[in-house]
Write a protein that holds these residues in place. Structure first.
Motif, PDB file in Angstrom:
ATOM      1  N   ARG A   9      -3.443   3.425 -75.322  1.00 40.04           N
ATOM      2  CA  ARG A   9      -3.862   4.420 -74.172  1.00 40.04           C
ATOM      3  C   ARG A   9      -4.804   5.353 -74.062  1.00 40.04           C
ATOM      4  N   CYS A  10      -5.334   5.634 -73.174  1.00 34.87           N
ATOM      5  CA  CYS A  10      -6.510   6.500 -73.022  1.00 34.87           C
ATOM      6  C   CYS A  10      -5.953   7.357 -71.298  1.00 34.87           C
ATOM      7  N   VAL A  11      -6.159   8.716 -71.521  1.00 32.41           N
ATOM      8  CA  VAL A  11      -5.957   9.142 -69.710  1.00 32.41           C
ATOM      9  C   VAL A  11      -6.921  10.019 -69.739  1.00 32.41           C
ATOM     10  N   LEU A  12      -7.611   9.406 -69.132  1.00 28.84           N
ATOM     11  CA  LEU A  12      -9.220  10.061 -67.672  1.00 28.84           C
ATOM     12  C   LEU A  12      -8.694  11.327 -67.444  1.00 28.84           C
ATOM     13  N   VAL A  13      -8.824  12.878 -67.426  1.00 32.12           N
ATOM     14  CA  VAL A  13      -8.310  13.753 -66.307  1.00 32.12           C
ATOM     15  C   VAL A  13     -10.098  14.658 -66.168  1.00 32.12           C
ATOM     16  N   GLY A  14     -10.089  14.946 -64.339  1.00 31.41           N
ATOM     17  CA  GLY A  14     -10.562  15.949 -64.598  1.00 31.41           C
ATOM     18  C   GLY A  14     -10.134  16.291 -62.411  1.00 31.41           C
ATOM     19  N   HIS A  15     -11.149  16.744 -62.071  1.00 30.33           N
ATOM     20  CA  HIS A  15     -11.118  16.685 -60.963  1.00 30.33           C
ATOM     21  C   HIS A  15     -12.694  17.235 -59.873  1.00 30.33           C
ATOM     22  N   GLY A  16     -12.608  17.407 -58.713  1.00 30.59           N
ATOM     23  CA  GLY A  16     -13.835  17.644 -57.664  1.00 30.59           C
ATOM     24  C   GLY A  16     -14.026  16.209 -57.912  1.00 30.59           C
ATOM     25  N   ASP A  17     -15.726  16.922 -58.619  1.00 29.56           N
ATOM     26  CA  ASP A  17     -16.754  15.575 -58.707  1.00 29.56           C
ATOM     27  C   ASP A  17     -16.149  14.218 -59.463  1.00 29.56           C
ATOM     28  N   PHE A  18     -15.233  15.119 -60.841  1.00 27.62           N
ATOM     29  CA  PHE A  18     -14.526  13.525 -60.793  1.00 27.62           C
ATOM     30  C   PHE A  18     -13.539  12.290 -60.430  1.00 27.62           C
TER      31      PHE A  18
ATOM     32  N   LEU B 132       0.407   8.379 -55.480  1.00 29.86           N
ATOM     33  CA  LEU B 132       0.129   9.627 -55.442  1.00 29.86           C
ATOM     34  C   LEU B 132      -1.194   8.873 -55.688  1.00 29.86           C
ATOM     35  N   TRP B 133      -2.181   9.802 -55.258  1.00 29.32           N
ATOM     36  CA  TRP B 133      -3.157   9.554 -55.547  1.00 29.32           C
ATOM     37  C   TRP B 133      -4.391  10.740 -54.296  1.00 29.32           C
ATOM     38  N   GLY B 134      -5.885  10.597 -54.477  1.00 27.04           N
ATOM     39  CA  GLY B 134      -6.536  11.297 -53.996  1.00 27.04           C
ATOM     40  C   GLY B 134      -7.650  12.776 -54.722  1.00 27.04           C
ATOM     41  N   GLY B 135      -7.505  13.993 -54.380  1.00 30.39           N
ATOM     42  CA  GLY B 135      -8.326  14.517 -54.835  1.00 30.39           C
ATOM     43  C   GLY B 135      -8.582  15.972 -53.777  1.00 30.39           C
ATOM     44  N   ASN B 136     -11.015  15.389 -54.393  1.00 31.90           N
ATOM     45  CA  ASN B 136     -11.564  16.330 -53.220  1.00 31.90           C
ATOM     46  C   ASN B 136     -12.426  15.604 -52.384  1.00 31.90           C
ATOM     47  N   LEU B 137     -12.050  16.526 -51.406  1.00 29.94           N
ATOM     48  CA  LEU B 137     -12.306  15.330 -50.178  1.00 29.94           C
ATOM     49  C   LEU B 137     -13.775  14.870 -49.954  1.00 29.94           C
TER      50      LEU B 137
ATOM     51  N   ALA C 207       1.312   9.897 -46.301  1.00 29.21           N
ATOM     52  CA  ALA C 207       1.909  11.757 -46.249  1.00 29.21           C
ATOM     53  C   ALA C 207       0.439  12.418 -46.478  1.00 29.21           C
ATOM     54  N   ILE C 208       0.389  13.595 -46.236  1.00 28.60           N
ATOM     55  CA  ILE C 208      -0.549  14.193 -46.814  1.00 28.60           C
ATOM     56  C   ILE C 208      -0.398  15.273 -47.447  1.00 28.60           C
ATOM     57  N   LEU C 209      -0.858  15.505 -48.964  1.00 24.72           N
ATOM     58  CA  LEU C 209      -0.852  16.949 -49.502  1.00 24.72           C
ATOM     59  C   LEU C 209      -1.372  17.607 -49.175  1.00 24.72           C
ATOM     60  N   LEU C 210      -1.215  19.216 -49.139  1.00 24.04           N
ATOM     61  CA  LEU C 210      -3.270  19.972 -49.109  1.00 24.04           C
ATOM     62  C   LEU C 210      -2.799  20.894 -49.916  1.00 24.04           C
ATOM     63  N   GLY C 211      -4.145  20.666 -50.825  1.00 19.38           N
ATOM     64  CA  GLY C 211      -4.297  22.173 -51.789  1.00 19.38           C
ATOM     65  C   GLY C 211      -5.251  23.036 -50.983  1.00 19.38           C
TER      66      GLY C 211
ATOM     67  N   PHE D 191      -3.834  23.291 -56.448  1.00 14.53           N
ATOM     68  CA  PHE D 191      -4.380  21.801 -57.872  1.00 14.53           C
ATOM     69  C   PHE D 191      -5.841  22.267 -56.999  1.00 14.53           C
ATOM     70  N   GLY D 192      -7.075  21.408 -58.117  1.00 14.54           N
ATOM     71  CA  GLY D 192      -8.226  20.838 -57.745  1.00 14.54           C
ATOM     72  C   GLY D 192      -9.193  22.656 -58.406  1.00 14.54           C
ATOM     73  N   HIS D 193      -9.418  23.118 -56.991  1.00  7.61           N
ATOM     74  CA  HIS D 193     -10.505  24.321 -57.833  1.00  7.61           C
ATOM     75  C   HIS D 193      -9.865  25.479 -57.768  1.00  7.61           C
ATOM     76  N   GLY D 194      -8.701  25.925 -57.482  1.00 10.06           N
ATOM     77  CA  GLY D 194      -7.711  27.359 -57.705  1.00 10.06           C
ATOM     78  C   GLY D 194      -7.943  27.319 -58.877  1.00 10.06           C
ATOM     79  N   GLN D 195      -7.354  28.642 -59.318  1.00 11.37           N
ATOM     80  CA  GLN D 195      -7.842  29.364 -60.550  1.00 11.37           C
ATOM     81  C   GLN D 195      -5.849  28.737 -61.681  1.00 11.37           C
ATOM     82  N   ASP D 196      -5.394  28.763 -60.525  1.00 17.13           N
ATOM     83  CA  ASP D 196      -3.645  28.292 -60.965  1.00 17.13           C
ATOM     84  C   ASP D 196      -3.433  26.540 -60.232  1.00 17.13           C
TER      85      ASP D 196
END
Length: 314
Positions: free
Chosen positions: A103-112, A178-183, A233-237, A274-279
Motif C-alpha cells: 500500500r502507498c497513497v499518492l497525495v497532492g494537487h495543483g501541478d501534481f 472521479l478524476w481531474g484536478g488543476n485545469l 458531469a463536471i464538478l467545479l471548484g 478542493f485544490g488551491h483554496g484554503q479550505d
C-alpha cells in the motif's frame, strides 16, 4: 485519531520557498504520531525547481525500488511548475509492480495533477487529490476541516462531502469515475499518452489566477481534444482571481461557464471545495463515485478508493 503512518515527501515541481512552513508542517505530522522521511527535498533548489529533473524523477522512481521500504503516503510538498518534465523519466512498470505488492497513497494537487494523471494512465494507480505540505499543513493557521477530512479520507474506506447548490438545480444522481484536478495541468496533457482515458467519468476541475476567457479557452481545449467524451458531469471548484476589464463588457466567469455549459452539453456543478483554496476536501482520483442532488444540496461519495487500508492500485 489518525493511524501512525510512514510519510515520504516528494518535490516534483517548484521548490519550497517558505522553509518555516515546511518545518511547521513536519512538526505537526510528527506530533500527530507519524514518521516523515525525505525532508532533504525541502532544501533543494535549481532555478525555480526543487532540484534537477533527474533528481525529482528519482524521488518518485524510488517508490518502485525494492531496496527502499514503500511508505504509507507519498505527499507532494508544493506545486508550481515542473512535474510535466518528469513524465518521460518515470519507471511506470516498476511503479505498477511495486504498488501492486503493498500500500502507498499518492497525495497532492495543483501541478501534481500531471503525476496523478500519468500514474492512472500508465499504471492504473489511483491517488488522492488533497492537501500538500507547505501551503496546507504548514500554514500559519491550520484549517481544522482540511486536516480532519484528509485523515478521514486517507484511512478510508469511504468518504462523502456535501454542499449547498443554487435553487432550480433539479434532483438527480450521477455515477462515474472521479478524476481531474488543476485545469491548466490537465490541458498540458491533451494529446499525450499521460492523459487518462476515463469512460463514464465525473471530472472535477479547479484553477487559480486565470482570467475568465482563459478558463473558457482551456475548457474548450478539453472538449475539442476529446477529453470530455463519455464524461457524465463536471464538478467545479475554485476559479478565482479574475479581473473584469472595460473590454470585457461585463463578461466574467459566470458568463464563461454558462457559455461553455451550452457547448459541452454536460451537467456542470459549482461549489466543490478542493485544490488551491484554503479550505479543501480530499478527493479520490481514479475511483468510482456518486453525486446526488436533492433539496438544494449536493452530496459526493466514494468507496474503495486508494487509502491506507488497501493497495493504491485497487
Amino acid at each position: 485519531m489518525p493511524k501512525r503512518l510512514d510519510i515520504r515527501l516528494l518535490a516534483p515541481s517548484g521548490y519550497a520557498e517558505d522553509r518555516a512552513a515546511c518545518q511547521r508542517a513536519i512538526e505537526r505530522l510528527v506530533a500527530a504520531g507519524h514518521t516523515v522521511r525525505g525532508s532533504e527535498v525541502v532544501d533543494r533548489v535549481a532555478l525555480r525547481f526543487a532540484g534537477s529533473d533527474e533528481q525529482r524523477a528519482a524521488d518518485i522512481n524510488q517508490l518502485a525500488s525494492p531496496d527502499h521500504p514503500l511508505p504509507d503516503v507519498a505527499m507532494a510538498i508544493c506545486g508550481g511548475y515542473g512535474a510535466i518534465a518528469l513524465l518521460d523519466k518515470l519507471d511506470y512498470e516498476g511503479l505498477k509492480a511495486r504498488f501492486a505488492e503493498g500500500r502507498c497513497v499518492l497525495v497532492g494537487h495543483g501541478d501534481f495533477t500531471v503525476i496523478q494523471c500519468a500514474m492512472l494512465a500508465r499504471c492504473g494507480i489511483g491517488s488522492l487529490h488533497g492537501p500538500m505540505l507547505v501551503q496546507d499543513f504548514g500554514a500559519g493557521y491550520l484549517r481544522e476541516g482540511t486536516w480532519r477530512h484528509f485523515w478521514q479520507t486517507l484511512e478510508g474506506p469511504s468518504m462523502d462531502v456535501s454542499w449547498a447548490v443554487p435553487e432550480g438545480i433539479p434532483a438527480g444522481r450521477v455515477e462515474g469515475t472521479l478524476w481531474g484536478g488543476n485545469l491548466s495541468a490537465l490541458c498540458s496533457l491533451v494529446g499525450t499518452p499521460y492523459m487518462p482515458v476515463v469512460d463514464d467519468g465525473i471530472l472535477y476541475i479547479e484553477e487559480t489566477g486565470e482570467q475568465a476567457f482563459r478558463i473558457e479557452r482551456m475548457l474548450y481545449e478539453l472538449l475539442l481534444g476529446g477529453v470530455l467524451k463519455n464524461q457524465r458531469a463536471i464538478l467545479l471548484g475554485g476559479l478565482g482571481g479574475q479581473r473584469v476589464s472595460e473590454y470585457d463588457n461585463g463578461y466574467d466567469i459566470d458568463h464563461a461557464l454558462e457559455r461553455f455549459s451550452h457547448a459541452c452539453g454536460l451537467p456542470m456543478l459549482r461549489g466543490l471545495a478542493f485544490g488551491h483554496g484554503q479550505d479543501k476536501w480530499t478527493l479520490p482520483f481514479g475511483a468510482k463515485g456518486v453525486v446526488e442532488l436533492s433539496n438544494g444540496h449536493a452530496v459526493l461519495s466514494s468507496h474503495r478508493y486508494s487509502h491506507v487500508g488497501v493497495t493504491a492500485g485497487a
